[in-house]
Design a protein around this motif. Sequence first.
Motif, short mmCIF file in Angstrom:
data_model
loop_
_atom_site.label_atom_id
_atom_site.label_comp_id
_atom_site.label_asym_id
_atom_site.label_seq_id
_atom_site.Cartn_x
_atom_site.Cartn_y
_atom_site.Cartn_z
N HIS A 89 47.84 29.94 50.26
CA HIS A 89 47.02 29.31 49.22
C HIS A 89 45.84 28.55 49.80
O HIS A 89 45.46 27.48 49.30
N HIS A 90 45.25 29.09 50.84
CA HIS A 90 44.05 28.52 51.45
C HIS A 90 43.32 29.66 52.16
O HIS A 90 43.85 30.77 52.30
N MET A 91 42.11 29.38 52.63
CA MET A 91 41.31 30.39 53.31
C MET A 91 41.18 30.11 54.81
O MET A 91 40.35 30.70 55.49
N ASP A 92 42.03 29.24 55.33
CA ASP A 92 41.98 28.89 56.75
C ASP A 92 42.70 29.95 57.58
O ASP A 92 43.61 30.63 57.11
N ARG A 93 42.27 30.06 58.85
CA ARG A 93 42.93 30.93 59.83
C ARG A 93 43.16 32.34 59.28
O ARG A 93 44.25 32.92 59.42
N LEU A 94 42.14 32.88 58.69
CA LEU A 94 42.23 34.22 58.11
C LEU A 94 42.15 35.26 59.22
O LEU A 94 41.22 35.25 60.03
N PRO A 95 43.12 36.17 59.30
CA PRO A 95 43.03 37.23 60.32
C PRO A 95 41.90 38.21 60.00
O PRO A 95 41.31 38.16 58.92
N GLY A 96 41.64 39.09 60.91
CA GLY A 96 40.55 40.06 60.73
C GLY A 96 41.06 41.49 60.79
O GLY A 96 42.25 41.76 60.65
N ASP A 97 40.11 42.39 60.99
CA ASP A 97 40.39 43.81 61.11
C ASP A 97 41.05 44.39 59.85
O ASP A 97 41.90 45.28 59.94
N PHE A 98 40.64 43.89 58.69
CA PHE A 98 41.13 44.48 57.45
C PHE A 98 40.37 45.78 57.17
O PHE A 98 39.20 45.92 57.50
N ASP A 99 41.07 46.70 56.54
CA ASP A 99 40.43 47.95 56.10
C ASP A 99 39.74 47.78 54.74
O ASP A 99 38.75 48.45 54.45
N ALA A 100 40.29 46.88 53.91
CA ALA A 100 39.73 46.67 52.58
C ALA A 100 39.93 45.23 52.17
O ALA A 100 40.95 44.61 52.48
N ILE A 101 38.92 44.69 51.48
CA ILE A 101 38.96 43.33 50.93
C ILE A 101 38.78 43.44 49.42
O ILE A 101 37.83 44.08 48.94
N TYR A 102 39.67 42.81 48.65
CA TYR A 102 39.75 43.03 47.21
C TYR A 102 39.70 41.67 46.51
O TYR A 102 40.36 40.72 46.92
N THR A 103 38.94 41.58 45.43
CA THR A 103 38.99 40.41 44.58
C THR A 103 38.88 40.82 43.12
O THR A 103 38.56 41.98 42.80
N THR A 104 39.16 39.88 42.22
CA THR A 104 39.04 40.11 40.79
C THR A 104 38.34 38.90 40.16
O THR A 104 38.07 37.91 40.84
N ARG A 105 38.07 38.98 38.89
CA ARG A 105 37.46 37.85 38.18
C ARG A 105 38.34 36.62 38.27
O ARG A 105 39.56 36.70 38.40
N TRP A 106 37.71 35.45 38.17
CA TRP A 106 38.46 34.20 38.22
C TRP A 106 39.24 33.95 36.93
O TRP A 106 40.12 33.11 36.91
N ARG A 107 38.91 34.65 35.87
CA ARG A 107 39.73 34.58 34.66
C ARG A 107 40.05 35.99 34.23
O ARG A 107 39.16 36.79 33.99
N THR A 108 41.34 36.30 34.15
CA THR A 108 41.79 37.65 33.88
C THR A 108 41.26 38.15 32.55
O THR A 108 41.35 37.46 31.54
N THR A 109 40.72 39.36 32.53
CA THR A 109 40.17 39.96 31.33
C THR A 109 41.20 40.02 30.21
O THR A 109 42.31 40.51 30.40
N GLY A 110 40.82 39.49 29.05
CA GLY A 110 41.66 39.61 27.86
C GLY A 110 42.83 38.65 27.79
O GLY A 110 43.63 38.73 26.88
N THR A 111 42.94 37.72 28.75
CA THR A 111 44.07 36.80 28.74
C THR A 111 43.59 35.39 29.01
O THR A 111 42.54 35.17 29.61
N GLY A 112 44.38 34.43 28.58
CA GLY A 112 44.15 33.04 28.93
C GLY A 112 42.93 32.44 28.25
O GLY A 112 42.16 33.09 27.56
N GLY A 113 42.77 31.15 28.44
CA GLY A 113 41.62 30.43 27.91
C GLY A 113 40.86 29.76 29.03
O GLY A 113 41.26 29.80 30.19
N PRO A 114 39.75 29.12 28.71
CA PRO A 114 38.95 28.48 29.76
C PRO A 114 39.68 27.29 30.37
O PRO A 114 40.37 26.53 29.68
#
Length: 303
Positions: free
Chosen positions: A201-226
Amino acid sequence: MSDLTDGDLYSIVARGATFAAGEHGLPLAGRTVGVYFRTTSTRTRTAFTTAALRLGAGVVQYAPGDLGSDTEESSADTGRVLAGMLDVLVARTAGDPAELRAWTGGGRMSVVNAMSAEEHPTQALTDLTTLLRQFGRIERLRLLYVGEGNNTATALVLAVTRFAGVELELRTPPGYGLPARVLATAVRQAQVYGATIVERHHMDRLPGDFDAIYTTRWRTTGTGGPDPHRRRVFAPFRVGQELWRASPHAVFLHDLPARRGEEVTAEVLDGPASIAFQQAENKLYSAMAVLDWCRSAQDGVLS
């Protein structure tokens, strides 16, 4: 994802890559596919509608509120009616997946989960198809997922941990990680299949040599509120060019829609590493594979 055997999963992903190569006839000729979305959808709805048409099926489109279960009819009764007229129903409810199961009409009709609150399985199938087309394999890939432990992440971890040698690192904001039961299931699967999964649950000491980096929206489409605090909590997890210093050959994935400057910088989304829009196109080929799998199951071709 748990409804798919290993054979089903591997077959659908491979079939999606085959369809992407332009190899298909009209295996759904004479069949009818219903498409019903309660929440917004650009890619998934278009993909399944187009997939059905390309494979020769007729299509019935339902608007939100069209089905009887949106009034006072039980989901089971709605399913019994639809199962007498449709071969497949592609449905997005963003709610309880139990409703989708009730619509099968006792197993007479295939129902495709095009996203529920808990899981987005057809997105995971698209992601796997994209990785297979990009790398020629899924086994032994090193993947980094950054962002919310949402329904896209849930489906992804439950899918990729069934491939040998996959290394999946998740970096999710505090309070926005994977559901505990999902992570526990993925860890057990990884042990069985020889994959590894780690969530921090942090971005420290992130390893490398990944083949793919993936992200999504900060609020899931069609769910939840602000959430007024979400941007502050998520800000350290924005995907920027700096992640490529240790993974210079990684491709970038995003399930879209994207908000440039929030979960990802424009430099990354529009840059040479990004295959996010090819990933979106792969939704079509993956949808074709899912519908063809439904046909095969109905015809008794699958075990």
